[in-house]
Scaffold this motif. Structure first.
Motif, PDB file in Angstrom:
ATOM      1  N   ARG A 219       0.874  61.793 -97.648  1.00 20.45           N
ATOM      2  CA  ARG A 219       0.572  63.205 -97.857  1.00 20.45           C
ATOM      3  C   ARG A 219      -0.892  63.292 -98.243  1.00 20.45           C
ATOM      4  NH1 ARG A 219       3.226  64.680-103.715  1.00 20.45           N
ATOM      5  NH2 ARG A 219       2.229  63.030-104.914  1.00 20.45           N
ATOM      6  N   SER A 220      -1.578  64.311 -97.781  1.00 20.43           N
ATOM      7  CA  SER A 220      -3.016  64.416 -98.026  1.00 20.43           C
ATOM      8  C   SER A 220      -3.359  65.776 -98.623  1.00 20.43           C
ATOM      9  CB  SER A 220      -3.801  64.206 -96.729  1.00 20.43           C
ATOM     10  OG  SER A 220      -3.737  62.862 -96.311  1.00 20.43           O
ATOM     11  N   PHE A 221      -4.169  65.736 -99.667  1.00 18.52           N
ATOM     12  CA  PHE A 221      -4.704  66.929-100.310  1.00 18.52           C
ATOM     13  C   PHE A 221      -6.122  67.166 -99.792  1.00 18.52           C
ATOM     14  CE2 PHE A 221      -1.333  65.774-103.046  1.00 18.52           C
ATOM     15  CZ  PHE A 221      -1.089  66.778-103.984  1.00 18.52           C
ATOM     16  N   THR A 222      -6.539  68.410 -99.730  1.00 15.76           N
ATOM     17  CA  THR A 222      -7.957  68.702 -99.589  1.00 15.76           C
ATOM     18  C   THR A 222      -8.613  68.517-100.966  1.00 15.76           C
ATOM     19  OG1 THR A 222      -7.733  71.047-100.126  1.00 15.76           O
ATOM     20  CG2 THR A 222      -7.447  70.403 -97.802  1.00 15.76           C
ATOM     21  N   ALA A 223      -9.942  68.503-100.993  1.00 10.07           N
ATOM     22  CA  ALA A 223     -10.635  68.349-102.274  1.00 10.07           C
ATOM     23  C   ALA A 223     -10.298  69.507-103.216  1.00 10.07           C
ATOM     24  CB  ALA A 223     -12.144  68.265-102.046  1.00 10.07           C
ATOM     25  N   SER A 341      -9.385  53.512-107.268  1.00 11.39           N
ATOM     26  CA  SER A 341      -9.322  54.056-105.904  1.00 11.39           C
ATOM     27  C   SER A 341      -7.893  54.136-105.412  1.00 11.39           C
ATOM     28  CB  SER A 341     -10.152  53.180-104.950  1.00 11.39           C
ATOM     29  OG  SER A 341     -11.529  53.275-105.228  1.00 11.39           O
ATOM     30  N   ALA A 342      -7.100  53.124-105.731  1.00 10.43           N
ATOM     31  CA  ALA A 342      -5.729  53.075-105.219  1.00 10.43           C
ATOM     32  C   ALA A 342      -4.887  54.236-105.749  1.00 10.43           C
ATOM     33  CB  ALA A 342      -5.088  51.738-105.586  1.00 10.43           C
ATOM     34  N   ILE A 343      -5.025  54.554-107.029  1.00 10.89           N
ATOM     35  CA  ILE A 343      -4.200  55.633-107.590  1.00 10.89           C
ATOM     36  C   ILE A 343      -4.627  56.990-107.030  1.00 10.89           C
ATOM     37  CG2 ILE A 343      -5.608  56.053-109.671  1.00 10.89           C
ATOM     38  CD1 ILE A 343      -2.969  56.348-111.218  1.00 10.89           C
ATOM     39  N   ARG A 344      -5.929  57.184-106.796  1.00  7.53           N
ATOM     40  CA  ARG A 344      -6.378  58.440-106.176  1.00  7.53           C
ATOM     41  C   ARG A 344      -5.843  58.563-104.751  1.00  7.53           C
ATOM     42  NH1 ARG A 344     -11.376  57.136-109.006  1.00  7.53           N
ATOM     43  NH2 ARG A 344     -11.810  58.711-110.599  1.00  7.53           N
ATOM     44  N   ALA A 345      -5.896  57.456-104.015  1.00 13.76           N
ATOM     45  CA  ALA A 345      -5.400  57.503-102.639  1.00 13.76           C
ATOM     46  C   ALA A 345      -3.898  57.737-102.604  1.00 13.76           C
ATOM     47  CB  ALA A 345      -5.755  56.200-101.923  1.00 13.76           C
ATOM     48  N   ASP A 346      -3.158  57.116-103.524  1.00  7.93           N
ATOM     49  CA  ASP A 346      -1.713  57.335-103.579  1.00  7.93           C
ATOM     50  C   ASP A 346      -1.384  58.784-103.903  1.00  7.93           C
ATOM     51  OD1 ASP A 346      -1.362  54.692-103.050  1.00  7.93           O
ATOM     52  OD2 ASP A 346      -0.553  54.142-105.012  1.00  7.93           O
ATOM     53  N   TYR A 347      -2.122  59.366-104.827  1.00  9.87           N
ATOM     54  CA  TYR A 347      -1.838  60.730-105.269  1.00  9.87           C
ATOM     55  C   TYR A 347      -2.312  61.780-104.256  1.00  9.87           C
ATOM     56  CZ  TYR A 347      -0.564  59.405-110.099  1.00  9.87           C
ATOM     57  OH  TYR A 347       0.052  58.902-111.217  1.00  9.87           O
ATOM     58  N   PHE A 348      -3.499  61.545-103.654  1.00  5.06           N
ATOM     59  CA  PHE A 348      -4.143  62.609-102.870  1.00  5.06           C
ATOM     60  C   PHE A 348      -4.318  62.292-101.389  1.00  5.06           C
ATOM     61  CE2 PHE A 348      -6.085  62.837-107.233  1.00  5.06           C
ATOM     62  CZ  PHE A 348      -5.310  63.909-107.670  1.00  5.06           C
ATOM     63  N   PHE A 404      -2.257  58.001-119.341  1.00  6.97           N
ATOM     64  CA  PHE A 404      -0.839  58.235-119.618  1.00  6.97           C
ATOM     65  C   PHE A 404      -0.400  59.613-119.107  1.00  6.97           C
ATOM     66  CE2 PHE A 404       2.490  59.925-122.424  1.00  6.97           C
ATOM     67  CZ  PHE A 404       3.477  58.964-122.231  1.00  6.97           C
ATOM     68  N   LEU A 405      -1.302  60.591-119.208  1.00 10.83           N
ATOM     69  CA  LEU A 405      -0.984  61.963-118.787  1.00 10.83           C
ATOM     70  C   LEU A 405      -1.169  62.196-117.284  1.00 10.83           C
ATOM     71  CD1 LEU A 405      -2.695  63.890-121.737  1.00 10.83           C
ATOM     72  CD2 LEU A 405      -0.237  63.467-121.422  1.00 10.83           C
ATOM     73  N   ALA A 406      -1.742  61.231-116.576  1.00  8.19           N
ATOM     74  CA  ALA A 406      -2.076  61.416-115.155  1.00  8.19           C
ATOM     75  C   ALA A 406      -0.860  61.158-114.275  1.00  8.19           C
ATOM     76  CB  ALA A 406      -3.235  60.498-114.770  1.00  8.19           C
ATOM     77  N   ARG A 407       0.079  62.059-114.274  1.00  4.68           N
ATOM     78  CA  ARG A 407       1.294  61.920-113.471  1.00  4.68           C
ATOM     79  C   ARG A 407       1.050  62.407-112.042  1.00  4.68           C
ATOM     80  NH1 ARG A 407       5.273  60.658-117.003  1.00  4.68           N
ATOM     81  NH2 ARG A 407       4.892  61.160-119.210  1.00  4.68           N
ATOM     82  N   ARG A 408       1.800  61.824-111.107  1.00  4.46           N
ATOM     83  CA  ARG A 408       1.636  62.168-109.689  1.00  4.46           C
ATOM     84  C   ARG A 408       1.901  63.661-109.476  1.00  4.46           C
ATOM     85  NH1 ARG A 408       2.226  59.382-104.659  1.00  4.46           N
ATOM     86  NH2 ARG A 408       2.710  57.470-105.807  1.00  4.46           N
ATOM     87  N   PRO A 409       0.975  64.373-108.821  1.00  5.32           N
ATOM     88  CA  PRO A 409       1.179  65.807-108.581  1.00  5.32           C
ATOM     89  C   PRO A 409       2.166  66.045-107.450  1.00  5.32           C
ATOM     90  CG  PRO A 409      -0.856  65.104-107.555  1.00  5.32           C
ATOM     91  CD  PRO A 409      -0.327  63.903-108.300  1.00  5.32           C
TER      92      PRO A 409
END
Length: 412
Positions: A219-223, A341-348, A404-409
């Motif tokens: 899944r991909s988010f825009t900026a 980088s990996a967590i940003r790519a997974d999330y967005f 800790f608060l950075a849960r997947r959107p």
């Protein structure tokens, strides 16, 4: 025997490894040694030399969104070639400086080149070429930065025997001769070349017996969509808190151990080498773990380790304490680094990864800028690095809360 074909994504990982090694060995890990020699020759303060490093990081933060958009629009290879040229030419010019103004200007060119040739465009390419093995690929590439730390012994030897001017000039030549061919290997996305992420076969073939597992649906988010999520800001703040520690150590570690413990320049470089060995171990194990376990939980643990390590360094009165710091900080840095980088790519997702990372850099680089300034200014005013290191350790510990608060959107 049938010829075994290597998935081209791994050649991009290798190119990223080589470029990161150049940047790590000749700039980031070596800058602390340059600080010692520049202070001896010109009498410049720690605050001023810290400001140069911080100014260069400010450039990355300010230009990050533009660089990210350009990377997504025109591909990483074009920017990386420009970056390598600026990086190399900047070192050639650095060898001729004689005043604070010329030092700031030339170091700005060096830093801009390393930014255009390094972390962001390499990450954009790897994120597009890998999904299932993304954390592993990113960790292998970023291990180049740590290997550069191992090579800093050679840079320290050159600085000792040739002086900082000839070492800077030789560094510029090496960057141009090695960096440009490596940048040429990079490709933006696999699809135009008839390939798929991870080297997966065409979708119609994935159901056949013996085939690789089906490709991960992304899944991909825009900026703009990413910036509306809490996770975007929590990751950026946590990442910036980590870089408070990383940047302060880059600039001030060698000065601290040579002044407080009376170590030589090469002994100080040996501490960097130990830290780097642990960083490599952390990157390789972190890449494996990041593809299997919660990246967010791993990052929380790494931030706590960063804080504890800096507290130990602030109180170091014997070499074993410095070694304990190097082990803790190096391993935590290695595990956490590729996961940013990996967590940003997974999330967005990967579609706007460059722009999203570039927007994050405006916050992240505040940590990269502030770390050396806080440590340097407090060292100049108190005569010791202890107050500065303790302050940064507290901020790093607070950064664990952000992760800790950075849960997947939820999907956009």
């Amino acid at each position: 025997m049938p010829r075994i074909r290597i998935f081209y994504g791994w050649w991009i990982v290798a190119a990223g490894f080589g470029l990161e090694a150049l940047i790590g060995a000749l700039l980031f890990h070596a800058y602390g040694a340059y600080v010692v020699l520049l202070r001896e020759e010109f009498g410049w303060s720690k605050t001023m030399l810290s400001a140069a490093f911080s100014m260069a990081r400010a450039e990355s933060g300010i230009l990050g969104p533009v660089q990210g958009w350009l990377t997504d629009r025109f591909g990483p290879r074009a920017l990386m070639r420009v970056g390598v040229v600026l990086f190399g030419v900047g070192f050639l010019l650095l060898s001729q400086v004689g005043s604070p103004v010329t030092f700031f200007l030339t170091f700005f060119v060096v830093a801009m080149g390393s930014g255009l040739a390094g972390y962001l465009p390499i990450g954009v390419a790897i994120v597009a070429w890998f999904r299932r093995r993304r954390a592993l690929a990113l960790s292998i590439s970023s291990t180049g930065m740590a290997v550069g730390g191992l090579l800093v012994q050679l840079v320290a030897l050159a600085l000792t025997h040739w002086g900082w001017r000839w070492t800077a000039f030789a560094s510029g030549v090496v960057i141009l001769l090695v960096g440009l061919p490596l940048a040429q290997l990079v490709r933006h996305r696999p699809e135009p070349w008839g390939l798929r992420p991870d080297g997966d076969p065409p979708a119609a073939d994935t159901a056949a017996p013996g085939r690789a597992p089906a490709a991960v649906v992304e899944r991909s988010f825009t900026a703009k969509q990413a910036m509306r999520t809490a996770a975007f800001w929590h990751i950026a703040i946590g990442h910036g808190a980590a870089l408070l520690v990383v940047s302060a150590v880059m600039v001030h570690l060698i000065s601290h151990v040579t002044e407080r413990l009376g170590l030589s320049l090469q002994q100080g470089a040996a501490v960097v080498t130990l830290m780097t060995v642990m960083q490599i171990a952390g990157q390789l194990s972190g890449g494996w773990a990041g593809d299997r376990f919660s990246k967010r939980a791993i990052c929380v643990g790494c931030m706590v380790a960063h804080a504890l390590a800096l507290v130990v360094l602030a109180r170091a009165s014997a070499f074993w304490m410095v070694a304990a710091f190097a082990v803790m900080h190096g391993f935590a840095w290695g595990v956490r680094g590729p996961l940013m980088s990996a967590i940003r790519a997974d999330y967005f997702g990967s579609a706007s990864f460059g722009t999203i990372t570039g927007m994050s850099s405006m916050i992240v680089m505040l940590g990269m800028m502030a770390g050396p300034l806080v440590a340097g200014a407090l060292a100049d005013s108190t005569g010791s690095y202890r107050a500065g290191f303790d302050t940064l350790a507290a901020l790093a510990a607070a950064g664990s809360i952000s992760f800790f608060l950075a849960r997947r959107p939820p999907a956009p």
